[in-house]
Write a protein that holds these residues in place. Sequence first.
Motif, PDB file in Angstrom:
ATOM      1  N   THR A  34       0.771  -1.451  -0.066  1.00 56.84           N
ATOM      2  CA  THR A  34       0.132   0.089  -0.162  1.00 56.84           C
ATOM      3  C   THR A  34       0.541   1.402   0.239  1.00 56.84           C
ATOM      4  O   THR A  34       0.011   2.581  -0.058  1.00 56.84           O
ATOM      5  N   ALA A  35       2.280   1.207   0.525  1.00 49.33           N
ATOM      6  CA  ALA A  35       3.071   2.017   0.308  1.00 49.33           C
ATOM      7  C   ALA A  35       2.806   2.726  -1.173  1.00 49.33           C
ATOM      8  O   ALA A  35       3.101   1.989  -2.273  1.00 49.33           O
ATOM      9  N   THR A  51      -3.479   3.208  -2.319  1.00 45.15           N
ATOM     10  CA  THR A  51      -2.742   3.279  -1.499  1.00 45.15           C
ATOM     11  C   THR A  51      -3.199   4.190  -0.053  1.00 45.15           C
ATOM     12  O   THR A  51      -4.300   4.280  -0.081  1.00 45.15           O
ATOM     13  N   ASP A  52      -1.289   4.003   0.803  1.00 45.32           N
ATOM     14  CA  ASP A  52      -1.964   3.905   2.031  1.00 45.32           C
ATOM     15  C   ASP A  52      -2.449   5.759   2.188  1.00 45.32           C
ATOM     16  O   ASP A  52      -3.734   6.103   2.501  1.00 45.32           O
ATOM     17  N   PRO A  53      -2.992   6.749   1.223  1.00 46.44           N
ATOM     18  CA  PRO A  53      -3.270   8.245   1.008  1.00 46.44           C
ATOM     19  C   PRO A  53      -4.358   7.837   0.657  1.00 46.44           C
ATOM     20  O   PRO A  53      -4.662   8.438   0.422  1.00 46.44           O
ATOM     21  N   ALA A  54      -4.534   7.313   0.033  1.00 44.10           N
ATOM     22  CA  ALA A  54      -6.188   6.674  -0.643  1.00 44.10           C
ATOM     23  C   ALA A  54      -7.031   6.181   0.278  1.00 44.10           C
ATOM     24  O   ALA A  54      -7.879   6.582  -0.156  1.00 44.10           O
ATOM     25  N   GLN A  55      -7.172   5.351   0.847  1.00 44.52           N
ATOM     26  CA  GLN A  55      -7.640   4.946   1.744  1.00 44.52           C
ATOM     27  C   GLN A  55      -8.175   6.178   2.660  1.00 44.52           C
ATOM     28  O   GLN A  55      -9.304   6.491   3.201  1.00 44.52           O
ATOM     29  N   GLY A  56      -6.953   7.370   3.396  1.00 47.02           N
ATOM     30  CA  GLY A  56      -7.264   8.111   4.163  1.00 47.02           C
ATOM     31  C   GLY A  56      -8.394   9.387   4.014  1.00 47.02           C
ATOM     32  O   GLY A  56      -9.429   9.576   4.101  1.00 47.02           O
ATOM     33  N   THR A  57      -7.821   9.280   2.107  1.00 49.16           N
ATOM     34  CA  THR A  57      -8.521  10.369   1.642  1.00 49.16           C
ATOM     35  C   THR A  57     -10.643  10.017   1.092  1.00 49.16           C
ATOM     36  O   THR A  57     -11.142  10.752   1.821  1.00 49.16           O
ATOM     37  N   LYS A  58      -9.926   8.508   0.517  1.00 50.11           N
ATOM     38  CA  LYS A  58     -12.136   7.890   0.242  1.00 50.11           C
ATOM     39  C   LYS A  58     -12.109   7.746   1.815  1.00 50.11           C
ATOM     40  O   LYS A  58     -13.690   7.945   1.960  1.00 50.11           O
ATOM     41  N   SER A  59     -11.618   7.584   2.792  1.00 46.98           N
ATOM     42  CA  SER A  59     -12.719   7.667   4.087  1.00 46.98           C
ATOM     43  C   SER A  59     -13.267   8.745   4.837  1.00 46.98           C
ATOM     44  O   SER A  59     -14.834   9.046   5.598  1.00 46.98           O
ATOM     45  N   ALA A  60     -12.138   9.353   4.715  1.00 52.35           N
ATOM     46  CA  ALA A  60     -13.204  11.006   4.928  1.00 52.35           C
ATOM     47  C   ALA A  60     -14.314  11.388   3.997  1.00 52.35           C
ATOM     48  O   ALA A  60     -15.302  12.489   4.525  1.00 52.35           O
ATOM     49  N   GLN A  61     -13.807  10.734   3.037  1.00 51.50           N
ATOM     50  CA  GLN A  61     -14.957  11.142   1.660  1.00 51.50           C
ATOM     51  C   GLN A  61     -16.090  10.673   2.250  1.00 51.50           C
ATOM     52  O   GLN A  61     -17.888  11.335   2.304  1.00 51.50           O
ATOM     53  N   TYR A  62     -16.251   8.955   2.363  1.00 46.34           N
ATOM     54  CA  TYR A  62     -17.603   8.110   2.976  1.00 46.34           C
ATOM     55  C   TYR A  62     -17.935   8.976   4.598  1.00 46.34           C
ATOM     56  O   TYR A  62     -19.147   8.550   4.535  1.00 46.34           O
ATOM     57  N   ALA A  80       4.638   3.750  11.825  1.00 49.29           N
ATOM     58  CA  ALA A  80       4.390   2.475  11.569  1.00 49.29           C
ATOM     59  C   ALA A  80       3.964   3.892   9.908  1.00 49.29           C
ATOM     60  O   ALA A  80       3.172   4.705   9.227  1.00 49.29           O
ATOM     61  N   ASP A  81       5.006   2.874   8.487  1.00 49.40           N
ATOM     62  CA  ASP A  81       4.500   4.299   7.579  1.00 49.40           C
ATOM     63  C   ASP A  81       3.027   4.103   6.821  1.00 49.40           C
ATOM     64  O   ASP A  81       2.099   5.244   6.558  1.00 49.40           O
ATOM     65  N   TYR A  82       2.361   2.646   7.182  1.00 49.12           N
ATOM     66  CA  TYR A  82       1.056   2.298   7.176  1.00 49.12           C
ATOM     67  C   TYR A  82      -0.012   3.384   7.542  1.00 49.12           C
ATOM     68  O   TYR A  82      -1.040   3.565   6.755  1.00 49.12           O
ATOM     69  N   ASP A 160      -9.041  -1.153   5.462  1.00 46.54           N
ATOM     70  CA  ASP A 160      -8.426  -2.730   5.703  1.00 46.54           C
ATOM     71  C   ASP A 160      -7.635  -3.186   6.660  1.00 46.54           C
ATOM     72  O   ASP A 160      -6.806  -4.354   6.780  1.00 46.54           O
ATOM     73  N   GLY A 161      -6.886  -2.497   7.278  1.00 47.22           N
ATOM     74  CA  GLY A 161      -5.977  -3.289   8.425  1.00 47.22           C
ATOM     75  C   GLY A 161      -6.462  -3.792   9.658  1.00 47.22           C
ATOM     76  O   GLY A 161      -6.664  -4.370  10.750  1.00 47.22           O
ATOM     77  N   MET A 162      -8.088  -3.034   9.643  1.00 41.70           N
ATOM     78  CA  MET A 162      -9.116  -3.243  10.769  1.00 41.70           C
ATOM     79  C   MET A 162      -9.486  -4.942  10.447  1.00 41.70           C
ATOM     80  O   MET A 162     -10.007  -5.785  11.563  1.00 41.70           O
ATOM     81  N   ASP A 163      -8.957  -5.076   9.138  1.00 47.07           N
ATOM     82  CA  ASP A 163     -10.053  -6.499   8.235  1.00 47.07           C
ATOM     83  C   ASP A 163      -9.196  -7.948   9.212  1.00 47.07           C
ATOM     84  O   ASP A 163      -7.787  -7.699   9.129  1.00 47.07           O
TER      85      ASP A 163
END
Length: 288
Positions: A34-35, A51-62, A80-82, A160-163
């Motif tokens: 994901t990096a 990617t990691d940033p995409a997960q953050g951005t999409k979470s905020a959007q959702y 941790a980078d992730y 996804d790390g919560m999975d």
Amino acid sequence: KGMQMLCGTVTSGSCIAVGAEAAESTFMFTPSATAVDSITAGSNEFRMCFTDPAQGTKSAQYIGEHSLATKVAVLYDSSADYNSGINDAFVAAAEENGLEIVADEAYTADSNTDFSVQLKKIKDSGAELLFLPNYYADNALILQQAHDAGMDDVKKFGVDGMDGILGVENFDTSLAEGVMLLTPFSATGDDEATVKFVKAYGDANNGETPNQFAADTYDVLYAMQAAANDAGITPDMSNEDISAAMSASMLNITLDGLTGEAKWTEDGECDKAPKAYVIKDGVYASME
């Protein structure tokens, strides 16, 4: 040595190392690294996951689009980078999605057993939702300590790390009830493709339930097959010719996979919609 195409690697650090060797000569397709810089060594490197940033951005959007909260707190592993990559993108995208970050709390790998100080600050902040961009082991402890601190009324949201949270040893899964997450795959999905995959995976792995890593890899193999068919790949071609042909054909294909309908861009990134789930009665339920 001698491979013509590579499905791998799983994690970002190893992907960066292997990618440096594969650059421009051996086609490489990572399911789950994901990096951002996991696939930047060559134009022949592609990714199935966000990617990691995409997960953050999409979470905020959702969270913003579905009006889940306006006051949001974050608790993440800054070592941790992730985790930190997702956090940074989430915080950057918060305001434009109508979210106010009322607490941005961190811990490190050396202090990931006691979150009492951070949780007190988060509770006092008036946060309506707690964003947890961490892996499931840390999140299991956080959920337990948040419950003990009287924070059951604060919504919890992960990526996804919560999975895997429901499989943590000695974790009271009732504490995960109502937890929301963005992840590309749920083994409890009732669509035909998921049901078939989960059964086949269990049959081949002593009853084990597949997670999103397995689903992403499954989709990678079918995407590679589709690109190889589009490119007319034959075994007698050189690695360099295979790599160039595969890279060109990846831009032509669309995969209706376990993790969603996917297309790819020239920079190797996957373009697909995130899937949101909520844990309900001990299983993942779609939020769509």
